[in-house]
Design an enzyme around this catalytic site. Structure first.
Site, mmCIF file in Angstrom:
data_model
loop_
_atom_site.group_PDB
_atom_site.id
_atom_site.type_symbol
_atom_site.label_atom_id
_atom_site.label_comp_id
_atom_site.label_asym_id
_atom_site.label_seq_id
_atom_site.Cartn_x
_atom_site.Cartn_y
_atom_site.Cartn_z
ATOM 1 N N PHE A 98 -17.396 14.071 -6.161
ATOM 2 C CA PHE A 98 -18.698 13.687 -5.617
ATOM 3 C C PHE A 98 -18.484 12.663 -4.503
ATOM 4 O O PHE A 98 -17.721 11.718 -4.667
ATOM 5 C CB PHE A 98 -19.573 13.042 -6.692
ATOM 6 N N LYS A 99 -19.158 12.873 -3.364
ATOM 7 C CA LYS A 99 -19.152 11.878 -2.296
ATOM 8 C C LYS A 99 -20.432 11.052 -2.447
ATOM 9 O O LYS A 99 -21.495 11.438 -1.979
ATOM 10 C CB LYS A 99 -19.089 12.526 -0.916
ATOM 11 N N TYR A 100 -20.288 9.929 -3.135
ATOM 12 C CA TYR A 100 -21.443 9.112 -3.475
ATOM 13 C C TYR A 100 -22.024 8.443 -2.237
ATOM 14 O O TYR A 100 -21.316 8.143 -1.267
ATOM 15 C CB TYR A 100 -21.060 8.045 -4.499
ATOM 16 N N GLU A 114 -23.930 12.481 -1.156
ATOM 17 C CA GLU A 114 -23.865 12.948 0.229
ATOM 18 C C GLU A 114 -23.242 14.331 0.328
ATOM 19 O O GLU A 114 -23.458 15.041 1.297
ATOM 20 C CB GLU A 114 -23.048 11.974 1.076
#
Length: 390
Positions: free
Chosen positions: A26-28, A180
């Site tokens: 996950f691209k936080y 994101e």
């Protein structure tokens, strides 16, 4: 280390050999944070640009002794994300921006954060930069103690590069969780004899093919707005000879008013920069020094542009804005809306200014954005309008 930009999941998997093993993370939507802990217990936090932000996060400093596990000294890479402790849901970057910047008192922290760790570069006197990600990740997971909603490994899956369905499904999960997008990383060094070897090492301050990012605003299926360019500023440095950034607006079809929504300086080619600089030259009939009566803007560009074209623009998120008044009263009683990380896609030659995106459409996208997530109602029309707590 930085990730190379890709347009969609298909491009991600096309850049690496089919048999490569990938970590999809996950691209936080938070703030990159590198945590340095010395053997003496001293703790420092640094941003992606090496800004010392230790004083900004006293709660994270106090957290380190609780999650350090068996480590005496380390350098750890992660993302600080605003979190709702009651529900466990990630909050927007806008909420994180509500924290103080310096000399924050731990007792006055109103926006809780969770540190999601994704890499380990140094452990107990040993530099790990040259080791493959798989080994660094095993040390990360085996050394530190997970603390729910405070410190945790980044959410991820492992997949073969050929398994595009699994990667695409996980990308959708990331977007639904208000992230994101994804970071896709090589787990092991790859040398298939046909291309330059791809290394799974950690390369500080470099953007390599071993780390690829696909963001929802780059994805071809992402939402976009059709905006009207209404003004510009002269650029800085290499862009000093062109217009950059450019002020963009939505249009209210009932009043005919244009409402500024953002400044854009991404997605343009040099050729397009030159084209618009020629079209909106300072001595042309396409510019004016006076603000047009049909333009509502809280900020004044160097020159206003006569509205005459429409541009498609993608973005990361729609945010409440104390500055811009676009869609004021439609999503919040006192604030308008703006967009984060606007990126020019194309000129819409098939549309006139009258066909530009409306404030109501912008507000509708915001409402849909705010109702995404694992706990969102089945029917967004039934969902109450959530407001960001800033």
């Amino acid at each position: 280390m930085l990730g190379a930009i890709t347009r969609d999941v298909g491009e991600v998997v096309a850049r690496v050999p089919e048999d490569a093993q990938l970590a999809c993370e996950f691209k936080y939507d938070g703030q990159r944070a590198q945590v340095h802990c010395g053997a003496d217990g001293s703790v420092s936090l640094f941003s992606r640009h090496l800004e010392n932000m230790t004083d900004k996060y006293p709660d994270v400093v106090a957290l380190v002794p609780r999650f350090r596990g068996t480590a005496s000294s380390f350098v750890l890479d992660g993302e600080l994300v605003a979190i709702d402790r009651a529900t466990g849901a990630a909050r927007s970057f806008q909420a994180l921006a509500g924290r103080g910047r310096k000399d924050v008192d731990a007792g006055s922290v109103s926006v809780s954060v969770c540190l999601y760790a994704f890499d380990l570069m140094y452990l107990d006197g040993v530099a790990l930069l040259d080791r493959p990600l798989r080994e660094r990740r095993e040390l990360l997971r085996g050394t530190f103690v997970e603390l729910p909603l405070e410190f945790a490994p980044v959410r991820s899956i492992d997949a073969a590069a050929a398994d595009t369905d699994a990667v695409a499904a996980f990308f959708r999960d990331a977007v639904a969780a208000r992230c994101e997008g994804l970071m896709v990383k090589l787990l092991d060094h790859v040398d298939d004899g046909r291309r330059r070897p791809l290394l799974a090492s950690y390369e500080p301050d470099r953007r390599l093919e071993s780390w690829l990012k696909v963001k929802k605003d780059y994805d071809s299926g992402a939402d976009s707005l059709d905006l009207v360019p209404v003004g510009g500023w002269h650029g800085q440095g290499r862009k000093a000879k062109w217009w950059s950034p450019i002020l963009l607006a939505v249009r209210d079809p009932d009043s005919g008013m244009l409402h500024a929504v953002c400044k854009c300086m991404s997605g343009f080619t040099d050729a397009f920069y030159q084209e618009i600089t020629d079209k909106y030259a300072e001595d042309s009939i396409n510019v004016t020094t006076a603000c047009p009566l049909d333009l509502d803007t809280p900020i004044a560009p160097e020159l206003y542009w006569v509205p005459q074209e429409v541009w498609e623009v993608r973005f990361a998120d729609i945010t409440l804005s104390p500055v811009y008044t676009a869609a004021a009263g439609l999503a919040h009683p006192d604030q308008g809306l703006s967009i984060r990380f606007p990126r020019f896609v194309r000129r819409r030659d098939d549309k006139s200014v009258d066909d530009a995106s409306t404030p109501e459409f912008l507000a509708d996208l915001y409402r849909r954005q705010e109702t995404r997530g694992p706990d969102a109602p089945e029917d967004p029309e039934e969902a109450p309008l959530p407001l960001l707590d800033i």
